[in-house]
Design an enzyme around this catalytic site. Structure first.
Site, PDB file in Angstrom:
ATOM      1  N   GLY A   1       9.758  20.879 -66.594  1.00  0.00           N
ATOM      2  CA  GLY A   1      11.583  20.721 -66.218  1.00  0.00           C
ATOM      3  C   GLY A   1      11.682  19.984 -66.873  1.00  0.00           C
ATOM      4  O   GLY A   1      12.260  20.622 -68.101  1.00  0.00           O
TER       5      GLY A   1
ATOM      6  N   ALA B   1      23.183  11.821 -76.301  1.00  0.00           N
ATOM      7  CA  ALA B   1      24.275  12.212 -76.507  1.00  0.00           C
ATOM      8  C   ALA B   1      24.481  13.381 -76.639  1.00  0.00           C
ATOM      9  O   ALA B   1      23.990  14.138 -77.179  1.00  0.00           O
ATOM     10  CB  ALA B   1      24.502  11.135 -77.821  1.00  0.00           C
TER      11      ALA B   1
ATOM     12  N   LYS C   1      32.263  10.340 -74.828  1.00  0.00           N
ATOM     13  CA  LYS C   1      32.208  10.695 -76.058  1.00  0.00           C
ATOM     14  C   LYS C   1      33.213  11.109 -77.128  1.00  0.00           C
ATOM     15  O   LYS C   1      34.137  11.906 -76.301  1.00  0.00           O
ATOM     16  CB  LYS C   1      30.905  10.468 -76.366  1.00  0.00           C
ATOM     17  CG  LYS C   1      30.703  10.573 -77.547  1.00  0.00           C
ATOM     18  CD  LYS C   1      28.944  11.634 -77.776  1.00  0.00           C
ATOM     19  CE  LYS C   1      28.230  11.414 -79.390  1.00  0.00           C
ATOM     20  NZ  LYS C   1      27.464  12.478 -79.599  1.00  0.00           N
TER      21      LYS C   1
ATOM     22  N   GLY D   1      29.631  29.604 -84.290  1.00  0.00           N
ATOM     23  CA  GLY D   1      28.219  29.099 -85.360  1.00  0.00           C
ATOM     24  C   GLY D   1      29.139  26.955 -84.222  1.00  0.00           C
ATOM     25  O   GLY D   1      30.207  27.486 -84.100  1.00  0.00           O
TER      26      GLY D   1
END
Lengths: 507, 477
Positions: free
Chosen positions: A15, A53, A81, A437
């Site tokens: 999980g 984050a 953020k 990328g």
């Protein structure tokens, strides 16, 4: 198991964030084809809980699932953020923010950072950060949603979340189970293979139950029970360029006001993270055991918390690197079983997302096609290598000489691919361009300039720019400042948009 | 008798080609403080190798840097807006498809349109793939407008190329370059003196010489400065080219056609005042000269245009590559060529990548044609082989760094040339075929309705030129 040559059952082993993100993604995108999806996990086995984050890409993943952002943010105690602040990386005392957005704007083919450097040399510009909306917003504790109109300054950035990864997994579990994913509680004790092909045939649980499947997703974390132990994928060790191998993690009480950025502060033998959620702050100290003891590392972490700790620090041991193949036969690795890169740039959830996207793209409807496997592995290799290069850059592009650790990473040999990029920027201020990328131009510029890698030469066309053009660019700083000052505080936006119940109770 | 003093400048462009004058104009705009000179080369082949060049969207950025506008190209260079190319005969007489920029259909549920198109085809409900492309539909109807700025508008879902009279563009670039202070030497370049990997000086006619900081070799296939060293030939059929031109202001300006047969192919397209036909036929015993320079920027000399890369003419590669080369050169412009090692290395890396991509786009057609004719396939690069393999396996398009053709062009060409996916994305399989057909056929109807409302390109250009005349006056050029 396969009926009429069609794939019928997917087993997700494990999980945690990777397992439930995979379950959610497949249940939303693939299950309509009539597949059974089973996730097996054990409460006895803890999860690492990667990625408090995140990066802006996560929003697109959530959107593809149709998740409600407010509900998700409230449930996971999330904050917004806008970037990551790096302290003490170039030199002790330095600080810069790697923003999720652009700096200034290019002019007639001239990259903005060259114009900035020219203005800087003339004494008309101090920090390039002042030309970034998300940086200025972060520093002033403001937040606004990005604008759709590309003429608007507020269209020049994106945002991500700082969230409780454990609760994110819970949220996705609820989502997945509502869409027919079966969860089985159990510990995997054995793996059965078919003699003819070497495919995984079933997982045996501690209860004695056999879980048969057609495709097995390995989300068993560092153990890599399926892809490593069973299928023999080798671990490519990158600790020669990313030597940190341990981390202590602990949460502490919140301090007001919350900020819309994560902080990564360089320490003597590694770095420390600070991730503010609505109800607590996540903290951790990543370090290299060759240069620092566990006790010392824990002491540094606990001695620098801003609020009262919520428990004892938890030690994680890891090694940087990736599996040489992340999809073998009917087994696909997602998450930590596929590799590990330290969370310096919040890439853990992104790499899970990238694997899910690539898996869905090549999802077998019948027998696994070697061409899909090859492409999946090629794409994931690229992802890992390009993230690796970006992480190594943070360590290698330092002027610090205050510890053995920094002397080591400053002088260590680095991958040729990164050496090429660094030389190109150092000599001429050009950011090497790649289509695939994760990190784009502004990210590389943020770290290069934030860590004092000023290009020796810049675009000579800058010298020919007229005073009107230069004045316009110099004035853009004021426009950004005024624009940001007109925004609400980050706390106000959170309170109005997505307050978590826990925050409401405490606040 | 003493030798005359060498001619001096900062930058010397060798050649009289379109590449030469575009290069000179670029440098005069980028570095107006430098002395830029152009000198013809004694052995240069025809300075105008292509009667028509086709500018891809990438050129628009460069165009702004050069101080050129679309109106300049239309007015002074006979330009037209090219929306699609109709390809016929590559894989059989009846095989027709359209290559266009912009979207075909629309993605749904995370899957690209071409996956749904395969389902429609399997259900027998698929009109031609181009029906779902606004650019193709506009091209077939001879219409044109500029794309809408609002990304939500249907009319934003396309892009265009510009077909330009190459000789007139060269003249315009030359005119603008000279007006910007570029010097034209009348003496021809006769030879090059290399030393330690750098050009020391050029030998000019009449025992003169030229000694500058930076050289551009724009001498076409003569490669007068760079020479044959490092020329890497590629396997491609040699062609003989025949060009015809008919003066006419009529006809469809928005569509080009390419018609192939086993031993030749013909391209026809419209400039504003004439239609140009070029036929490229195979030479059984000809010498293949196609290829590229492995190091196009060497020391203080950069080869541009055909001097750097010469490929068969399908996809009109010369101007696309020149655009890419000048864009790269601008971004990597050296303040001092003596210290430009890093810039040269990056330039060469990216230029070679572009050459490879353009070659792949052409090799795709050769491979498809050979397959149909039962001939051996040409050597395919690893990149192209992977692209074909991944697409035919399940419609996945692999795109690489610095591609030149857009993803929609690749998909249209792959499908049109018979590289049909064996299966489609599972994301597309979840939808009912009836719903897919219904949705996309309605989408195609919206396209048709939108195209009906548009002006034809003749009318659009007339308005454009009227505005241009008002802005610039009769003596603009």
């Amino acid at each position: 198991m396969m009926k009429d040559g069609r794939l019928k059952r997917i087993i997700i082993a494990g999980g945690g964030t990777a397992g439930w993100m995979t379950a959610a993604g497949l249940s939303r995108l693939i299950r309509p084809l009539g597949l059974d999806i089973i996730l097996v996990e054990s409460k006895q086995i803890g999860t690492v809980g990667v990625g408090e984050a995140t990066l802006p890409h996560m929003r697109f993943f959530n959107q593809s699932l149709g998740l409600d952002e407010r509900e998700l943010m409230a449930f996971t105690h999330a904050t917004f953020k806008l970037g990551i602040e790096f302290r003490d990386w170039g030199r002790i005392g330095d600080a810069y923010i790697h923003p999720f957005g652009d700096y200034g704007e290019d002019h007639d083919g001239i990259a903005f950072h060259h114009i900035w450097q020219h203005l800087h040399a003339q004494g008309r510009a101090r920090r390039i950060d002042d030309w970034s909306v998300p940086v200025v917003m972060s520093e002033r504790g403001r937040f606004a949603f990005p604008a759709a109109d590309t003429d608007d300054l507020l269209s020049t950035y994106s945002y991500a979340y700082q969230l409780d990864a454990g609760r994110y997994a819970q949220f996705l579990r609820r989502f997945s189970e509502a869409r027919g994913v079966s969860r089985i509680e159990g510990r995997i004790v054995d793996v059965g293979r078919t003699g003819e092909t070497g495919d995984i045939a079933h997982l045996k649980l501690e209860s004695g139950a056999l879980l048969e499947g057609d495709l097995f997703i390995d989300c068993t974390g560092f153990r890599a029970l399926l892809i490593g132990e069973q299928m023999g994928a080798q671990f490519l060790d990158w600790s020669n360029v990313l030597p940190c191998d341990r981390a202590f993690a602990v949460a502490c009480e919140s301090v007001e006001p919350s900020v819309a950025y994560t902080r990564a502060t360089a320490r003597t033998a590694g770095w420390q993270w600070r991730i503010p959620l609505q109800h607590r702050i996540g903290n951790g100290h990543v370090f290299c055991s060759h240069f620092m003891s566990d006790d010392e590392a824990a002491g540094i972490l606990m001695g620098s918390l801003e609020g009262a700790p919520r428990g004892e620090p938890r030690l994680l041991k890891f090694k940087a690197g990736q599996r040489d193949r992340q999809w073998i036969r009917n087994c696909v690795a997602v998450g930590l079983s596929s590799g590990f890169l330290e969370p310096l740039e919040s890439t853990s959830i992104y790499l899970i997302q990238a694997a899910i996207t690539a898996l869905v793209d090549g999802f077998p409807t019948g027998a696994v096609d070697a061409r899909d496997v090859e492409e999946f592995n090629r794409v994931m290799d690229l992802e890992y290598e390009r993230v690796r290069d970006f992480l190594v850059l943070h360590y290698h592009a330092t002027e610090r000489e205050d510890s053995e650790f920094w002397n080591h990473v400053r002088t260590m040999p680095i991958p040729d691919s990164l050496a090429y990029k660094m030389e190109l920027f150092r000599e001429r201020g050009v950011v090497a361009t790649y289509k695939d990328g994760l990190f784009l131009h502004p990210s590389w510029i943020a770290v290069y300039l934030g860590q004092r890698m000023m290009p020796r030469r810049i675009d000579p066309r800058v010298a020919g720019l007229g005073e009107d053009v230069l004045a316009r660019f110099a004035g853009m700083k004021g426009d950004i400042s005024s624009c940001v000052d007109a925004q609400q505080s980050h706390d106000q936006v959170i309170a109005g948009y997505c307050p978590s119940p826990e925050r409401s109770l405490s606040g | 008798m003493s030798m005359p003093e060498p001619l001096r400048a900062n930058i010397l462009v060798a050649g009289d080609s379109l590449a030469a004058w575009m290069g000179a104009l670029a440098f005069s705009r980028w570095r107006p403080e430098l002395a830029v000179a152009v000198a013809p080369y004694h052995g240069e082949d025809s300075p105008i190798a292509d009667p028509v060049v086709i500018a891809r969207p990438e050129f628009r950025k460069l165009m702004a840097q050069l101080g050129l506008t679309e109106a300049d190209l239309v007015s002074e260079c006979d330009g037209t807006f090219l929306l699609a190319t109709r390809h016929a005969g590559w894989t059989g007489e009846a095989a027709v498809f359209h290559q266009a920029l912009g979207t075909f259909g629309a993605p749904a549920n995370g899957a690209a349109f071409h996956h749904y198109y395969q389902q429609m085809r399997a259900a027998g409900q698929a009109p031609s793939y181009g029906t779902f492309s606004l650019a193709t539909s506009m091209a077939l109807a001879g219409k044109f407008i500029h794309p809408a700025a609002n990304p939500r508008a249907l009319e934003s879902a396309f892009d265009y190329r510009i077909a330009i009279d190459a000789a007139k563009l060269r003249d315009l670039a030359k005119h603008r370059a000279l007006a910007a202070g570029v010097t034209q030497f009348s003496t021809k370049v006769m030879g090059t003196a290399w030393s330690d990997g750098r050009i020391r000086h050029l030998l000019l006619d009449g025992e003169q010489s030229a000694e500058v900081d930076f050289y551009l070799d724009c001498t076409g296939t003569a490669r007068g400065l760079t020479g044959a060293a490092g020329w890497t030939g590629i396997q491609a059929l040699p062609y003989r080219r025949e060009t015809g031109s008919v003066e006419t202001g009529d006809g469809n300006l928005s569509l080009a056609t390419v018609t192939a047969s086993p031993d030749r192919w013909t391209r026809e397209l419209a400039l504003r005042t004439r239609r140009v036909t070029e036929t490229f036929s195979c030479l059984e015993d000809g010498l293949a000269h196609f290829g590229y320079l492995a190091v196009p920027w060497r020391g203080n000399c950069v080869a541009l245009g055909r001097a750097a890369c010469d490929l068969p003419a399908l996809h009109a590669p010369a101007f696309s590559l020149l655009t890419r080369e000048l864009g790269l050169l601008g971004a990597l412009l050296p303040a001092d060529p003596a210290t430009a090692r890093v810039e040269a290395r990056e330039y060469n890396r990216r230029a070679l990548t572009a050459f490879g991509h353009m070659r792949d786009a052409q090799a795709l057609f050769e491979a498809a044609s050979a397959r149909t004719q039962g001939k051996p396939s040409p050597d395919l690069s690893d990149n192209l082989a992977r692209k074909i393999e991944q697409f035919t396996s399940r419609g996945r398009l692999v795109m690489y760094d610095d591609e030149i053709l857009s993803d929609s062009e690749w998909i249209a060409c792959l499908l049109g040339l018979g590289f049909t996916p064996e299966c489609v994305s599972p994301l597309a399989m979840a939808a009912s075929v009836d719903a897919v057909c219904d949705n996309y056929l309605r989408f195609a109807k919206r396209i048709r309705q939108a195209v009906e409302r548009m002006p034809d390109q003749q009318t659009y250009i007339q308005h454009m030129l009227a505005e241009y005349a008002k802005e610039t006056g009769p003596d603009a050029v």
